[in-house]
Design a protein around this motif. Structure first.
Motif, PDB file in Angstrom:
ATOM      1  N   VAL A   1     -15.331  17.649  25.384  1.00 54.94           N
ATOM      2  CA  VAL A   1     -14.518  17.091  24.303  1.00 54.94           C
ATOM      3  C   VAL A   1     -14.314  15.616  24.598  1.00 54.94           C
ATOM      4  O   VAL A   1     -13.845  15.247  25.682  1.00 54.94           O
ATOM      5  CB  VAL A   1     -13.148  17.792  24.196  1.00 54.94           C
ATOM      6  CG1 VAL A   1     -12.288  17.115  23.129  1.00 54.94           C
ATOM      7  CG2 VAL A   1     -13.326  19.276  23.897  1.00 54.94           C
ATOM      8  N   VAL A   2     -14.684  14.782  23.651  1.00 55.53           N
ATOM      9  CA  VAL A   2     -14.439  13.344  23.737  1.00 55.53           C
ATOM     10  C   VAL A   2     -13.322  13.015  22.750  1.00 55.53           C
ATOM     11  O   VAL A   2     -13.335  13.490  21.605  1.00 55.53           O
ATOM     12  CB  VAL A   2     -15.699  12.535  23.396  1.00 55.53           C
ATOM     13  CG1 VAL A   2     -15.413  11.033  23.458  1.00 55.53           C
ATOM     14  CG2 VAL A   2     -16.838  12.898  24.346  1.00 55.53           C
ATOM     15  N   GLY A   3     -12.328  12.232  23.197  1.00 56.40           N
ATOM     16  CA  GLY A   3     -11.222  11.926  22.305  1.00 56.40           C
ATOM     17  C   GLY A   3     -10.503  10.651  22.661  1.00 56.40           C
ATOM     18  O   GLY A   3     -10.694  10.086  23.743  1.00 56.40           O
ATOM     19  N   ARG A   4      -9.666  10.208  21.722  1.00 52.84           N
ATOM     20  CA  ARG A   4      -8.828   9.042  21.968  1.00 52.84           C
ATOM     21  C   ARG A   4      -7.805   9.369  23.049  1.00 52.84           C
ATOM     22  O   ARG A   4      -7.179  10.423  23.048  1.00 52.84           O
ATOM     23  CB  ARG A   4      -8.093   8.631  20.688  1.00 52.84           C
ATOM     24  CG  ARG A   4      -8.913   7.865  19.676  1.00 52.84           C
ATOM     25  CD  ARG A   4      -9.223   6.439  20.109  1.00 52.84           C
ATOM     26  NE  ARG A   4      -8.041   5.613  20.269  1.00 52.84           N
ATOM     27  CZ  ARG A   4      -7.545   4.839  19.314  1.00 52.84           C
ATOM     28  NH1 ARG A   4      -8.105   4.797  18.109  1.00 52.84           N
ATOM     29  NH2 ARG A   4      -6.475   4.085  19.548  1.00 52.84           N
ATOM     30  N   LYS A   5      -7.634   8.437  23.959  1.00 49.13           N
ATOM     31  CA  LYS A   5      -6.702   8.626  25.062  1.00 49.13           C
ATOM     32  C   LYS A   5      -5.285   8.907  24.544  1.00 49.13           C
ATOM     33  O   LYS A   5      -4.564   9.758  25.074  1.00 49.13           O
ATOM     34  CB  LYS A   5      -6.728   7.403  25.969  1.00 49.13           C
ATOM     35  CG  LYS A   5      -6.025   7.593  27.297  1.00 49.13           C
ATOM     36  CD  LYS A   5      -6.008   6.283  28.096  1.00 49.13           C
ATOM     37  CE  LYS A   5      -7.404   5.827  28.462  1.00 49.13           C
ATOM     38  NZ  LYS A   5      -7.371   4.605  29.320  1.00 49.13           N
ATOM     39  N   LYS A   6      -4.877   8.188  23.507  1.00 46.92           N
ATOM     40  CA  LYS A   6      -3.518   8.368  23.003  1.00 46.92           C
ATOM     41  C   LYS A   6      -3.311   9.773  22.447  1.00 46.92           C
ATOM     42  O   LYS A   6      -2.214  10.337  22.530  1.00 46.92           O
ATOM     43  CB  LYS A   6      -3.185   7.321  21.949  1.00 46.92           C
ATOM     44  CG  LYS A   6      -3.941   7.432  20.633  1.00 46.92           C
ATOM     45  CD  LYS A   6      -3.470   6.367  19.639  1.00 46.92           C
ATOM     46  CE  LYS A   6      -4.160   6.511  18.289  1.00 46.92           C
ATOM     47  NZ  LYS A   6      -3.694   5.479  17.324  1.00 46.92           N
ATOM     48  N   HIS A   7      -4.366  10.368  21.893  1.00 47.98           N
ATOM     49  CA  HIS A   7      -4.249  11.727  21.379  1.00 47.98           C
ATOM     50  C   HIS A   7      -4.247  12.748  22.519  1.00 47.98           C
ATOM     51  O   HIS A   7      -3.545  13.763  22.449  1.00 47.98           O
ATOM     52  CB  HIS A   7      -5.362  12.013  20.385  1.00 47.98           C
ATOM     53  CG  HIS A   7      -5.322  11.155  19.161  1.00 47.98           C
ATOM     54  ND1 HIS A   7      -4.175  10.967  18.425  1.00 47.98           N
ATOM     55  CD2 HIS A   7      -6.286  10.423  18.548  1.00 47.98           C
ATOM     56  CE1 HIS A   7      -4.423  10.164  17.403  1.00 47.98           C
ATOM     57  NE2 HIS A   7      -5.703   9.811  17.466  1.00 47.98           N
ATOM     58  N   PHE A   8      -5.032  12.490  23.561  1.00 47.95           N
ATOM     59  CA  PHE A   8      -4.978  13.354  24.750  1.00 47.95           C
ATOM     60  C   PHE A   8      -3.560  13.361  25.328  1.00 47.95           C
ATOM     61  O   PHE A   8      -3.034  14.418  25.700  1.00 47.95           O
ATOM     62  CB  PHE A   8      -5.962  12.865  25.814  1.00 47.95           C
ATOM     63  CG  PHE A   8      -7.349  13.433  25.710  1.00 47.95           C
ATOM     64  CD1 PHE A   8      -7.567  14.797  25.853  1.00 47.95           C
ATOM     65  CD2 PHE A   8      -8.446  12.605  25.499  1.00 47.95           C
ATOM     66  CE1 PHE A   8      -8.853  15.321  25.780  1.00 47.95           C
ATOM     67  CE2 PHE A   8      -9.736  13.127  25.426  1.00 47.95           C
ATOM     68  CZ  PHE A   8      -9.935  14.488  25.567  1.00 47.95           C
ATOM     69  N   LYS A   9      -2.941  12.190  25.413  1.00 46.17           N
ATOM     70  CA  LYS A   9      -1.610  12.095  26.010  1.00 46.17           C
ATOM     71  C   LYS A   9      -0.575  12.894  25.228  1.00 46.17           C
ATOM     72  O   LYS A   9       0.369  13.444  25.805  1.00 46.17           O
ATOM     73  CB  LYS A   9      -1.183  10.630  26.101  1.00 46.17           C
ATOM     74  CG  LYS A   9      -1.958   9.814  27.122  1.00 46.17           C
ATOM     75  CD  LYS A   9      -1.503   8.349  27.103  1.00 46.17           C
ATOM     76  CE  LYS A   9      -2.262   7.522  28.141  1.00 46.17           C
ATOM     77  NZ  LYS A   9      -1.848   6.088  28.095  1.00 46.17           N
ATOM     78  N   ARG A  10      -0.732  12.963  23.914  1.00 46.58           N
ATOM     79  CA  ARG A  10       0.242  13.651  23.070  1.00 46.58           C
ATOM     80  C   ARG A  10       0.140  15.175  23.167  1.00 46.58           C
ATOM     81  O   ARG A  10       1.039  15.881  22.699  1.00 46.58           O
ATOM     82  CB  ARG A  10       0.060  13.221  21.621  1.00 46.58           C
ATOM     83  CG  ARG A  10       0.458  11.759  21.372  1.00 46.58           C
ATOM     84  CD  ARG A  10       0.051  11.301  19.989  1.00 46.58           C
ATOM     85  NE  ARG A  10       0.365   9.880  19.788  1.00 46.58           N
ATOM     86  CZ  ARG A  10      -0.078   9.163  18.773  1.00 46.58           C
ATOM     87  NH1 ARG A  10      -0.859   9.730  17.863  1.00 46.58           N
ATOM     88  NH2 ARG A  10       0.254   7.885  18.659  1.00 46.58           N
ATOM     89  N   LEU A  11      -0.935  15.686  23.747  1.00 43.22           N
ATOM     90  CA  LEU A  11      -1.132  17.138  23.812  1.00 43.22           C
ATOM     91  C   LEU A  11      -0.045  17.829  24.622  1.00 43.22           C
ATOM     92  O   LEU A  11       0.280  18.994  24.366  1.00 43.22           O
ATOM     93  CB  LEU A  11      -2.508  17.465  24.412  1.00 43.22           C
ATOM     94  CG  LEU A  11      -3.727  16.997  23.611  1.00 43.22           C
ATOM     95  CD1 LEU A  11      -4.997  17.364  24.348  1.00 43.22           C
ATOM     96  CD2 LEU A  11      -3.725  17.606  22.207  1.00 43.22           C
TER      97      LEU A  11
END
Length: 396
Positions: free
Chosen positions: A204-214
């Motif tokens: 899974v590749v994703g925006r860092k800010k979205h990973f942090k919100r998980l």
């Protein structure tokens, strides 16, 4: 018979010799610096594969599991208590919906018939009249070969304040996916399709800010919790569970080979293979399921002449060491599918086309009560243009 099977499928695929060597590398422990470095190298190369310009804004986690594992990691981790809209026009959009129903109470669905393009006005209206937090879609719908639009759906999601997540399992490595321009929060993919490695890994590749919100969301699964994968990557440069280490070596080598060739050149080469296949099958007067403008460059879905059986075609080609796909669901018995990824040369494609012609002529002869007599010397296989034709003709 050849000395190996030629896999004209959308995955698994024939792998390069470099990968056969890579998967046999030395044994290492996944809790040692050796694996830390290997995972970091893979992540760096995945970001390069996506041609991400603002690299520091993105991360990539690797999961031991097929592409469905990566999709379930996304769908079970990003929605929380919010609402998700699944866009489906085929088998894999349907699979996204099935997964989401397990994990998310507020799962919405726009369902189109298999092989039918999405109606962007319908989607825009739905998003304007429903509170949707996440929109999910399969980029390449493998059951039909249709490539769904990223930029348009991404723009609609952004305009309505929703995250856009994409199943890129069979398109990554063959089609350009501009995560930044298309407002994609997360995209999944697999090692064994257009990337050309062995099956068993996904990412899974994703925006860092979205990973942090998980981490704000309560975990709905243990093994596939995306927040856990991100925490282990960020804090330890590792995976939370024991990974399939040899497959990581192979995946890294596949990415090395792609980047050495050049991403743009690789995409063009895969598209050229598809064009060669499609031109050859058109010369056999075979019809395609969908318009070529809507097709992904890794796969062609072909209508089966009604006087012949898909299973017979598949079995006869297997006797010549060629493996193809049968149609599924509503397409079962009506189509066959020909992939063009993995280690397939132009010679292999010409060998396939010659074998296909031979098998179709043979099957035509077997259905002698429905067709004209076969004249093998100099014969070209031709079919009437009507989609409801009832026989195959051979003309000289």
């Amino acid at each position: 018979m050849l000395d190996k099977f030629l896999l004209f499928t959308p995955g698994p695929v024939n792998v390069a010799e470099t990968l056969r060597l890579a998967i046999s590398k030395e044994d290492i422990c996944h809790r040692e610096p050796d694996f830390d470095a290997l995972l970091g190298s893979i992540e760096h190369k995945l970001i390069s594969l996506f041609q991400i310009r603002n690299r520091a804004r993105y991360r990539a986690v690797v999961i031991t599991g097929s592409g469905t594992a990566a999709n379930e990691a996304i769908l079970s981790s990003v929605v929380g208590k919010g609402a998700i809209l699944i866009l489906s026009n085929g088998e894999f959009g349907g699979r996204l919906h099935k997964i989401s129903l397990i994990h998310n109470k507020k799962t919405h669905l726009i369902n189109m018939p298999w092989g039918t393009p999405f109606d962007l006005t319908q989607i825009a209206t739905y998003l304007a009249t429903h509170k949707i937090d996440v929109v999910a879609m399969a980029h390449h719908e493998t059951c039909s070969g249709m490539l769904n639009p990223l930029a348009e759906i991404g723009a609609l999601a952004k305009a309505n304040g929703a995250l856009f997540v994409v199943d890129g399992v069979s398109s990554v490595g063959a089609e350009g996916i501009d995560m930044e321009a298309c407002n994609i929060a997360f995209v999944s993919s697999s090692s064994s399709k257009a990337i050309g490695s062995y099956p068993g890994l996904s990412f899974v590749v994703g925006r860092k800010k979205h990973f942090k919100r998980l981490k704000r969301h309560a975990a709905k699964t243990t093994y596939l919790n995306l927040a856990t994968f991100y925490a282990f990557l960020k804090d330890h440069s590792q995976t939370p569970n024991t990974p399939a280490v040899p497959l990581f070596f192979a995946l890294e080598q596949a990415l090395i080979d792609i980047l050495r060739e050049g991403v743009t050149k690789r995409f063009a080469r895969i598209k050229a293979r598809a064009d060669l296949l499609r031109d050859g099958m058109r010369r056999l007067n075979l019809d395609f399921l969908i318009e070529e403008a809507d097709m992904c460059s890794i796969l062609t879905t072909v209508r089966m002449p009604p006087s012949m059986s898909v299973r017979d075609l598949r079995d006869r080609l297997r006797e010549k060491s060629i493996i193809i796909y049968e149609g599924k669901g509503c397409f079962a018995g009506k189509v066959f599918q020909v992939g063009n990824i993995g280690e397939l040369s132009d010679y292999d494609i010409r060998f396939f086309l010659a074998a296909l012609k031979d098998v179709l002529l043979t099957l035509q002869a077997d259905a002698a009560d429905l067709v004209a007599p076969v004249r093998p010397m100099g014969a070209n296989l031709l079919m009437p243009p009507s989609s409801d034709r009832m026989q195959v003709k051979v003309v000289v």
